[in-house]
Motif scaffolding. Structure first.
Motif, PDB file in Angstrom:
ATOM      1  N   GLY A  97       0.789  -1.227   0.000  1.00  0.00           N
ATOM      2  CA  GLY A  97       0.000   0.000   0.000  1.00  0.00           C
ATOM      3  C   GLY A  97       0.818   1.272   0.000  1.00  0.00           C
ATOM      4  O   GLY A  97       0.267   2.363   0.163  1.00  0.00           O
ATOM      5  N   GLU A  98       2.120   1.178  -0.206  1.00  0.00           N
ATOM      6  CA  GLU A  98       2.977   2.358  -0.107  1.00  0.00           C
ATOM      7  C   GLU A  98       2.682   3.395  -1.182  1.00  0.00           C
ATOM      8  O   GLU A  98       2.759   4.590  -0.936  1.00  0.00           O
ATOM      9  N   THR A  99       2.365   2.952  -2.382  1.00  0.00           N
ATOM     10  CA  THR A  99       2.217   3.894  -3.499  1.00  0.00           C
ATOM     11  C   THR A  99       0.780   4.066  -3.969  1.00  0.00           C
ATOM     12  O   THR A  99       0.509   4.923  -4.809  1.00  0.00           O
ATOM     13  N   LEU A 100      -0.133   3.271  -3.445  1.00  0.00           N
ATOM     14  CA  LEU A 100      -1.522   3.342  -3.908  1.00  0.00           C
ATOM     15  C   LEU A 100      -2.277   4.472  -3.214  1.00  0.00           C
ATOM     16  O   LEU A 100      -2.151   4.664  -2.007  1.00  0.00           O
ATOM     17  N   GLU A 101      -3.064   5.197  -3.992  1.00  0.00           N
ATOM     18  CA  GLU A 101      -3.907   6.260  -3.454  1.00  0.00           C
ATOM     19  C   GLU A 101      -5.338   6.054  -3.930  1.00  0.00           C
ATOM     20  O   GLU A 101      -5.571   5.540  -5.025  1.00  0.00           O
ATOM     21  N   LEU A 102      -6.280   6.472  -3.110  1.00  0.00           N
ATOM     22  CA  LEU A 102      -7.689   6.473  -3.500  1.00  0.00           C
ATOM     23  C   LEU A 102      -8.143   7.917  -3.600  1.00  0.00           C
ATOM     24  O   LEU A 102      -7.947   8.694  -2.673  1.00  0.00           O
ATOM     25  N   ARG A 103      -8.743   8.267  -4.729  1.00  0.00           N
ATOM     26  CA  ARG A 103      -9.298   9.613  -4.872  1.00  0.00           C
ATOM     27  C   ARG A 103     -10.743   9.504  -5.320  1.00  0.00           C
ATOM     28  O   ARG A 103     -11.143   8.519  -5.956  1.00  0.00           O
ATOM     29  N   PRO A 104     -11.562  10.495  -4.995  1.00  0.00           N
ATOM     30  CA  PRO A 104     -12.980  10.440  -5.363  1.00  0.00           C
ATOM     31  C   PRO A 104     -13.176  10.313  -6.873  1.00  0.00           C
ATOM     32  O   PRO A 104     -12.418  10.877  -7.667  1.00  0.00           O
ATOM     33  N   PHE A 105     -14.194   9.578  -7.244  1.00  0.00           N
ATOM     34  CA  PHE A 105     -14.539   9.372  -8.649  1.00  0.00           C
ATOM     35  C   PHE A 105     -14.962  10.685  -9.295  1.00  0.00           C
ATOM     36  O   PHE A 105     -15.707  11.474  -8.712  1.00  0.00           O
ATOM     37  N   VAL A 155     -11.351   6.013  -7.119  1.00  0.00           N
ATOM     38  CA  VAL A 155     -10.475   5.444  -8.142  1.00  0.00           C
ATOM     39  C   VAL A 155      -9.134   5.141  -7.482  1.00  0.00           C
ATOM     40  O   VAL A 155      -8.575   5.985  -6.772  1.00  0.00           O
ATOM     41  N   ALA A 156      -8.644   3.930  -7.685  1.00  0.00           N
ATOM     42  CA  ALA A 156      -7.347   3.525  -7.142  1.00  0.00           C
ATOM     43  C   ALA A 156      -6.260   3.924  -8.136  1.00  0.00           C
ATOM     44  O   ALA A 156      -6.308   3.522  -9.304  1.00  0.00           O
ATOM     45  N   VAL A 157      -5.315   4.716  -7.670  1.00  0.00           N
ATOM     46  CA  VAL A 157      -4.275   5.264  -8.540  1.00  0.00           C
ATOM     47  C   VAL A 157      -2.902   4.927  -7.974  1.00  0.00           C
ATOM     48  O   VAL A 157      -2.650   5.102  -6.779  1.00  0.00           O
ATOM     49  N   ASP A 158      -2.028   4.439  -8.832  1.00  0.00           N
ATOM     50  CA  ASP A 158      -0.652   4.144  -8.435  1.00  0.00           C
ATOM     51  C   ASP A 158       0.293   4.887  -9.369  1.00  0.00           C
ATOM     52  O   ASP A 158       0.320   4.620 -10.573  1.00  0.00           O
ATOM     53  N   SER A 159       1.029   5.829  -8.818  1.00  0.00           N
ATOM     54  CA  SER A 159       1.991   6.618  -9.602  1.00  0.00           C
ATOM     55  C   SER A 159       1.333   7.250 -10.821  1.00  0.00           C
ATOM     56  O   SER A 159       1.892   7.254 -11.920  1.00  0.00           O
ATOM     57  N   GLY A 160       0.122   7.762 -10.632  1.00  0.00           N
ATOM     58  CA  GLY A 160      -0.589   8.444 -11.700  1.00  0.00           C
ATOM     59  C   GLY A 160      -1.386   7.543 -12.619  1.00  0.00           C
ATOM     60  O   GLY A 160      -2.130   8.036 -13.472  1.00  0.00           O
ATOM     61  N   ARG A 199     -11.099   1.381   4.006  1.00  0.00           N
ATOM     62  CA  ARG A 199     -11.763   1.388   5.313  1.00  0.00           C
ATOM     63  C   ARG A 199     -11.784   2.797   5.904  1.00  0.00           C
ATOM     64  O   ARG A 199     -12.790   3.234   6.466  1.00  0.00           O
ATOM     65  N   THR A 200     -10.670   3.507   5.776  1.00  0.00           N
ATOM     66  CA  THR A 200     -10.611   4.874   6.295  1.00  0.00           C
ATOM     67  C   THR A 200     -11.546   5.790   5.519  1.00  0.00           C
ATOM     68  O   THR A 200     -12.282   6.599   6.106  1.00  0.00           O
ATOM     69  N   GLU A 201     -11.528   5.670   4.189  1.00  0.00           N
ATOM     70  CA  GLU A 201     -12.366   6.527   3.352  1.00  0.00           C
ATOM     71  C   GLU A 201     -13.851   6.277   3.614  1.00  0.00           C
ATOM     72  O   GLU A 201     -14.645   7.220   3.736  1.00  0.00           O
ATOM     73  N   MET A 202     -14.230   5.007   3.703  1.00  0.00           N
ATOM     74  CA  MET A 202     -15.637   4.679   3.911  1.00  0.00           C
ATOM     75  C   MET A 202     -16.101   5.104   5.303  1.00  0.00           C
ATOM     76  O   MET A 202     -17.238   5.548   5.487  1.00  0.00           O
ATOM     77  N   ALA A 203     -15.221   4.969   6.288  1.00  0.00           N
ATOM     78  CA  ALA A 203     -15.580   5.381   7.646  1.00  0.00           C
ATOM     79  C   ALA A 203     -15.818   6.888   7.706  1.00  0.00           C
ATOM     80  O   ALA A 203     -16.666   7.365   8.467  1.00  0.00           O
ATOM     81  N   TRP A 204     -15.072   7.634   6.894  1.00  0.00           N
ATOM     82  CA  TRP A 204     -15.259   9.087   6.852  1.00  0.00           C
ATOM     83  C   TRP A 204     -16.564   9.438   6.133  1.00  0.00           C
ATOM     84  O   TRP A 204     -17.291  10.344   6.557  1.00  0.00           O
ATOM     85  N   CYS A 205     -16.870   8.719   5.059  1.00  0.00           N
ATOM     86  CA  CYS A 205     -18.088   8.998   4.289  1.00  0.00           C
ATOM     87  C   CYS A 205     -19.345   8.522   5.010  1.00  0.00           C
ATOM     88  O   CYS A 205     -20.405   9.147   4.906  1.00  0.00           O
TER      89      CYS A 205
END
Length: 221
Positions: A97-105, A155-160, A199-205
């Motif tokens: 999970g070091e390089t993966l990011e989740l951003r809103p659709f 959207v799951a994004v890795d290094s763009g 899990r963190t994103e869904m808990a916030w939403c």
């Protein structure tokens, strides 16, 4: 992170610890020459050609781990993990999970990845398992649910690069979480990493709402 991914991560850490002990003088040099802890971890990762997770473990080593007896224990653990696992963390690099990011659709920017997902799954984006409508209709319906706070898409994004999507749909007091990874990026650990970060994103939403991870339904025949 799956049990195998945890073991793979532990194996890489054990391997890095042994390498660090063998190259302890070089490790000491890069640490004392580093500006701060973050820089030291980065330098160790480069020196040992290992992950940041393993480099952090090296950076956190205590004097008690420098003894011959401790090295024997680390080696024994490494040998045991090697027997249990048939792959390395390097073969599933995304699982850390070091390089993966989740951003809103985004309806405009992410039409392509959602289109790929819909073509791959052959099902509507709401998780119902129904046949999909047109891409425009699917996105329009999704935006309505997002506006009503009944859904959260990422959207799951890795290094763009877009590698998959995470869907959260509020259904009868629970959030059904689904992970979809693009076929070109499967078996690399992205699903594990995306689930953990979601899990963190869904808990916030959806605060205080139970999360239920759903296995994607099979594609309709």
């Amino acid at each position: 992170m799956t049990d195998q991914d945890r073991k793979a991560a532990r194996r890489e850490i054990a391997d890095a610890l042994l390498k660090a002990l063998e190259r302890r003088h070089e490790i000491a040099d890069v640490v004392v020459e580093s500006e701060n802890n973050v820089a030291a971890v980065e330098a160790i990762a480069r020196l040992l050609d290992t992950s940041h997770l393993a480099a952090e473990a090296v950076m956190s080593m205590s004097f008690a781990q420098l003894t011959i007896d401790s090295r024997r224990k680390i080696l024994a653990e490494l040998e045991d993990l090697n027997k249990q696992l048939s792959f390395t963390l390097g073969e599933r690099p995304a699982s850390s999970g070091e390089t993966l990011e989740l951003r809103p659709f985004s309806a405009e920017e992410d039409r392509d990845i959602f289109g790929a997902r819909t073509e791959d799954m052959g099902a509507a984006g709401d998780g119902s398992g129904a046949a999909p409508g047109s891409l425009d209709d699917e996105i329009r319906a999704a935006l309505a649910r997002l506006d009503d706070e009944e859904a959260a898409w990422f959207v799951a994004v890795d290094s763009g690069e877009k590698v998959g999507m995470v869907f959260g749909e509020l259904v009868r007091g629970e959030v059904n979480v689904r992970i979809w990874i693009h076929p070109e990026h499967r078996k690399k650990g992205y699903g594990t990493a995306a689930l953990r970060k979601s899990r963190t994103e869904m808990a916030w939403c959806f605060p205080a709402v139970p999360l239920v991870v759903r296995t994607p339904p099979a594609k309709p025949a």
